[in-house]
Structures are given as structure tokens and as C-alpha cells.
Write a protein that holds these residues in place. Structure first.
Motif, PDB file in Angstrom:
ATOM      1  N   ASN A   1       0.809  -1.221   0.000  1.00 50.79           N
ATOM      2  CA  ASN A   1       0.000   0.000   0.000  1.00 50.79           C
ATOM      3  C   ASN A   1       0.839   1.267   0.000  1.00 50.79           C
ATOM      4  N   ASN A   2       2.086   1.166   0.453  1.00 53.23           N
ATOM      5  CA  ASN A   2       2.909   2.361   0.518  1.00 53.23           C
ATOM      6  C   ASN A   2       3.607   2.658  -0.802  1.00 53.23           C
ATOM      7  N   LYS A   3       3.356   1.836  -1.827  1.00 49.41           N
ATOM      8  CA  LYS A   3       3.980   2.059  -3.130  1.00 49.41           C
ATOM      9  C   LYS A   3       2.915   2.013  -4.222  1.00 49.41           C
ATOM     10  N   ALA A   4       3.364   2.399  -5.428  1.00 53.48           N
ATOM     11  CA  ALA A   4       2.447   2.270  -6.558  1.00 53.48           C
ATOM     12  C   ALA A   4       2.072   0.796  -6.703  1.00 53.48           C
ATOM     13  N   ARG A   5       0.811   0.504  -7.036  1.00 54.70           N
ATOM     14  CA  ARG A   5       0.397  -0.893  -7.108  1.00 54.70           C
ATOM     15  C   ARG A   5      -0.622  -1.120  -8.216  1.00 54.70           C
ATOM     16  N   TRP A   6      -0.683  -2.372  -8.653  1.00 58.02           N
ATOM     17  CA  TRP A   6      -1.660  -2.778  -9.646  1.00 58.02           C
ATOM     18  C   TRP A   6      -3.043  -2.881  -9.011  1.00 58.02           C
ATOM     19  N   ASP A   7      -4.027  -2.749  -9.881  1.00 63.12           N
ATOM     20  CA  ASP A   7      -5.376  -3.160  -9.504  1.00 63.12           C
ATOM     21  C   ASP A   7      -5.398  -4.696  -9.549  1.00 63.12           C
ATOM     22  N   GLU A   8      -5.887  -5.313  -8.476  1.00 70.17           N
ATOM     23  CA  GLU A   8      -5.805  -6.770  -8.351  1.00 70.17           C
ATOM     24  C   GLU A   8      -6.536  -7.491  -9.476  1.00 70.17           C
ATOM     25  N   ALA A   9      -7.729  -7.000  -9.852  1.00 71.83           N
ATOM     26  CA  ALA A   9      -8.511  -7.658 -10.908  1.00 71.83           C
ATOM     27  C   ALA A   9      -7.787  -7.570 -12.249  1.00 71.83           C
TER      28      ALA A   9
ATOM     29  N   TYR B   1      -4.400  -1.364 -17.748  1.00 65.97           N
ATOM     30  CA  TYR B   1      -4.448  -1.639 -16.315  1.00 65.97           C
ATOM     31  C   TYR B   1      -4.175  -0.335 -15.566  1.00 65.97           C
ATOM     32  N   SER B   2      -4.586  -0.331 -14.333  1.00 71.60           N
ATOM     33  CA  SER B   2      -4.436   0.887 -13.528  1.00 71.60           C
ATOM     34  C   SER B   2      -3.518   0.648 -12.348  1.00 71.60           C
ATOM     35  N   ARG B   3      -2.916   1.722 -11.886  1.00 75.61           N
ATOM     36  CA  ARG B   3      -2.028   1.689 -10.730  1.00 75.61           C
ATOM     37  C   ARG B   3      -2.406   2.840  -9.804  1.00 75.61           C
ATOM     38  N   THR B   4      -2.345   2.574  -8.548  1.00 77.84           N
ATOM     39  CA  THR B   4      -2.474   3.650  -7.573  1.00 77.84           C
ATOM     40  C   THR B   4      -1.065   4.095  -7.198  1.00 77.84           C
ATOM     41  N   LYS B   5      -0.722   5.311  -7.555  1.00 77.64           N
ATOM     42  CA  LYS B   5       0.615   5.817  -7.304  1.00 77.64           C
ATOM     43  C   LYS B   5       0.788   6.137  -5.827  1.00 77.64           C
ATOM     44  N   SER B   6       2.012   6.337  -5.417  1.00 79.04           N
ATOM     45  CA  SER B   6       2.306   6.584  -4.008  1.00 79.04           C
ATOM     46  C   SER B   6       1.670   7.870  -3.498  1.00 79.04           C
ATOM     47  N   ASP B   7       1.345   8.798  -4.417  1.00 79.53           N
ATOM     48  CA  ASP B   7       0.681  10.037  -3.974  1.00 79.53           C
ATOM     49  C   ASP B   7      -0.839   9.893  -3.940  1.00 79.53           C
ATOM     50  N   GLY B   8      -1.361   8.673  -4.211  1.00 83.38           N
ATOM     51  CA  GLY B   8      -2.791   8.419  -4.158  1.00 83.38           C
ATOM     52  C   GLY B   8      -3.513   8.601  -5.473  1.00 83.38           C
ATOM     53  N   SER B   9      -2.867   9.178  -6.478  1.00 81.00           N
ATOM     54  CA  SER B   9      -3.519   9.397  -7.776  1.00 81.00           C
ATOM     55  C   SER B   9      -3.578   8.099  -8.566  1.00 81.00           C
ATOM     56  N   ARG B  10      -4.526   8.059  -9.510  1.00 81.52           N
ATOM     57  CA  ARG B  10      -4.747   6.862 -10.314  1.00 81.52           C
ATOM     58  C   ARG B  10      -4.051   7.029 -11.669  1.00 81.52           C
ATOM     59  N   GLN B  11      -3.316   6.020 -12.086  1.00 79.72           N
ATOM     60  CA  GLN B  11      -2.604   6.060 -13.359  1.00 79.72           C
ATOM     61  C   GLN B  11      -3.028   4.865 -14.200  1.00 79.72           C
ATOM     62  N   TYR B  12      -3.241   5.102 -15.500  1.00 80.08           N
ATOM     63  CA  TYR B  12      -3.661   4.038 -16.402  1.00 80.08           C
ATOM     64  C   TYR B  12      -2.561   3.818 -17.451  1.00 80.08           C
ATOM     65  N   LEU B  13      -2.191   2.568 -17.639  1.00 82.23           N
ATOM     66  CA  LEU B  13      -1.178   2.194 -18.613  1.00 82.23           C
ATOM     67  C   LEU B  13      -1.771   1.155 -19.556  1.00 82.23           C
ATOM     68  N   MET B  14      -1.406   1.266 -20.825  1.00 82.42           N
ATOM     69  CA  MET B  14      -1.909   0.324 -21.831  1.00 82.42           C
ATOM     70  C   MET B  14      -0.720  -0.403 -22.444  1.00 82.42           C
ATOM     71  N   VAL B  15      -0.759  -1.726 -22.425  1.00 82.50           N
ATOM     72  CA  VAL B  15       0.338  -2.520 -22.977  1.00 82.50           C
ATOM     73  C   VAL B  15      -0.194  -3.522 -23.988  1.00 82.50           C
ATOM     74  N   SER B  16       0.654  -3.808 -24.963  1.00 78.38           N
ATOM     75  CA  SER B  16       0.397  -4.877 -25.924  1.00 78.38           C
ATOM     76  C   SER B  16       1.638  -5.752 -25.957  1.00 78.38           C
ATOM     77  N   GLY B  17       1.448  -7.040 -26.067  1.00 82.41           N
ATOM     78  CA  GLY B  17       2.588  -7.938 -26.067  1.00 82.41           C
ATOM     79  C   GLY B  17       2.314  -9.224 -26.802  1.00 82.41           C
ATOM     80  N   GLU B  18       3.374  -9.896 -27.162  1.00 88.78           N
ATOM     81  CA  GLU B  18       3.249 -11.192 -27.830  1.00 88.78           C
ATOM     82  C   GLU B  18       4.343 -12.109 -27.323  1.00 88.78           C
ATOM     83  N   PRO B  19       4.043 -13.404 -27.230  1.00 90.89           N
ATOM     84  CA  PRO B  19       5.068 -14.354 -26.785  1.00 90.89           C
ATOM     85  C   PRO B  19       6.106 -14.576 -27.883  1.00 90.89           C
TER      86      PRO B  19
END
Length: 279
Positions: A205-213, A233-251
Motif C-alpha cells: 500500500n505504501n507504493k504504486a500498485r496494480w489493480d488486483e482484478a 491496467y491501472s495503478r495507484t501511485k504513491s501520492d494516491g492518484s490513479r494512473q492508467y497504462l496500456m500494454v500490448s505484447g506477444e510471446p
């Protein structure tokens, strides 16, 4: 293999202070079909001539006034410190044979000449010399090709990075264990997060974190070795703000089908998500 015409067209320098020996060797070489034979009776001319013409073979007499064959060998070794020195020495002194070989000569013939032996040794030495030159030229071409391909790869990689930066905020690659092996793009510093935090385990909780779902869905894709496109996916940053990141990937898989990791791109889409939520 070296062809017979290649051997007969090789360049040969005869070095002997006695005119009769020079004429005898010239006649023998001419009768055998050699076409590029030069001679000198002045040992001081040998090094300048070799520096200019790089002969395929030098027939060198050891007993000469003013400058003997050993001194000539020293001068030739200074020209070719690491290269192949194509010298066949001519001597009437049995004790000089080993000394000449130790000085850099590749072979020897004894006086008086046995013409069959001389012809055989000349042919064998030229074959080795021409094979050496062929290998040397091949190595030079190979080095040039490698240098050209390396430059092309570097240019291609630089172009790829520029295109990646235009299309996304960062490009990433992971190995089969999930460790990041490559990350390109300036966005990580702008986002103020580490690489491992982007696609790593959820933090406390004291660091930026992923949304569990979100993280559960993402991990399911990874476990199944499935590609994923525009996964937000979203992250809660250490300052409490919400950040959204979009990734694409392939194996990624090697030629045998073994899984070797993932590669993909990512973008910070916080602003567009906030706009969508407020609209």
C-alpha cells in the motif's frame, strides 16, 4: 584449391649475387611454365622490391657480399612482422639450413641444384603461399561483411527505436522467467516508475500498485502464453492518484518452438481514460 595456372602465374623474385645461378634458375622456371619471374643480384634491393611488389615467392641466396641472406631476412620480417614470409633459401652450407628456418625462411634448397627438387619445393611453397593469401583475402572480406552487417543492424535498431517512440511510450522484452532484458523509450523516467513496477508483482500500500482484478487477467494471459492487445491496467501511485497504462505484447519462441519470453509496447493513457470517465 589452387589451380595450376594460378601457381604458374605467381610472382617470383630470384636473389643471388652470381649471374650464372640467376640465369640457371630463370631458365628452369621458364621451362616449367612460370611467367612472372624477376631477379636481382643486389641484396640491398630485395626489401624495396618486396615492399613494392609483394612477391609470392623469394628464392634467396644466403652467401652474398655486403649484405647476406640472414640480413635480408631480418629486413623482410620487419615488413611482414605478423604475415607469411614466402622465402625459400639457397645455401651450400648444411649448417645454415636450420639457422635460416629459425630466421623466418619457410624452406631451403641446397647447392649444387637438383632441378627436380627445386621445382618441387617451389611448387609446394607457392601452393601454400597462394592458399594463405586466399584465406587472408577471405578473412578480410568476412571482416568487412561483418562490419557492414553490424552497421546495418545498429542503424536498423536506431530506426526501430525511433519508430517505437513515435508509436508508444516504451518498448519492452522479457525472458522466459519474466525478467526484463530490453526497454526502450523515455517514458519510464517521465512516469517516475521502475521497469519492474510496470509489469511486475503488485506492491504494498505504501507504493504504486496494480489493480488486483486487472493483474489477475494479465497474469492469465502470460501463463497461457497468449498475446494481448491494448490491455489497460491501472495503478495507484504513491501520492494516491490513479494512473492508467496500456500494454500490448506477444510471446516469443525459438526455432524449436521453445518459449523464450515476451515483447511488446506500452503507453501512459491516464489522460485519455480520465477524459472518457468525465464525458
Amino acid at each position: 584449391m589452387i589451380s595450376k595456372p594460378d601457381i604458374l602465374n605467381a610472382s617470383i623474385l630470384i636473389v643471388d649475387d652470381k649471374d650464372v645461378n640467376v640465369r640457371l634458375l630463370e631458365q628452369m622456371l621458364s621451362d616449367a611454365g612460370y611467367t612472372h619471374t624477376t631477379s636481382t643480384m643486389d641484396p640491398y634491393e630485395v626489401c624495396p622490391l618486396y615492399r613494392q611488389n609483394r612477391y609470392d615467392l623469394i628464392l634467396l641466396d644466403l652467401q652474398m657480399p655486403g649484405m647476406d641472406g640472414f640480413q635480408v631476412l631480418e629486413g623482410l620480417k620487419a615488413i611482414e612482422p605478423d604475415g607469411y614470409l614466402p622465402v625459400l633459401v639457397i645455401t651450400a652450407q648444411p649448417g645454415h639450413k636450420l639457422q635460416a628456418l629459425q630466421a623466418g625462411a619457410k624452406d631451403f634448397v641446397s647447392k649444387p641444384f637438383d632441378l627436380v627438387e627445386v621445382q618441387t619445393r617451389i611448387h609446394n611453397m607457392l601452393e601454400v603461399r597462394l592458399l594463405y593469401k586466399k584465406l587472408e583475402n577471405y578473412n578480410k572480406r568476412l571482416e568487412q561483411t561483418v562490419a557492414e552487417r553490424t552497421a546495418e543492424l545498429r542503424e536498423s535498431e536506431a530506426r526501430f527505436r525511433r519508430l517505437t517512440e513515435l508509436a508508444s511510450d516504451w518498448y519492452w522484452e522479457q525472458d522466459e522467467n519474466g525478467r526484463f532484458t530490453k526497454v526502450y523509450g523515455p517514458a519510464l523516467e517521465m512516469l517516475g516508475i521502475t521497469v519492474d513496477a510496470l509489469l511486475g508483482e503488485p506492491q504494498g500500500n505504501n507504493k504504486a500498485r496494480w489493480d488486483e482484478a486487472d493483474y489477475a487477467v494479465f497474469k492469465a494471459n502470460i501463463a497461457a502464453r497468449r498475446p494481448f492487445l491494448d490491455f489497460v491496467y491501472s495503478r495507484t501511485k504513491s501520492d494516491g492518484s490513479r494512473q492508467y497504462l496500456m500494454v500490448s505484447g506477444e510471446p516469443m519462441f525459438d526455432s524449436s518452438g521453445r518459449f523464450t519470453g515476451y515483447r511488446g509496447i506500452g503507453k501512459d493513457v491516464t489522460e485519455s481514460m480520465h477524459e472518457k470517465q468525465n464525458s
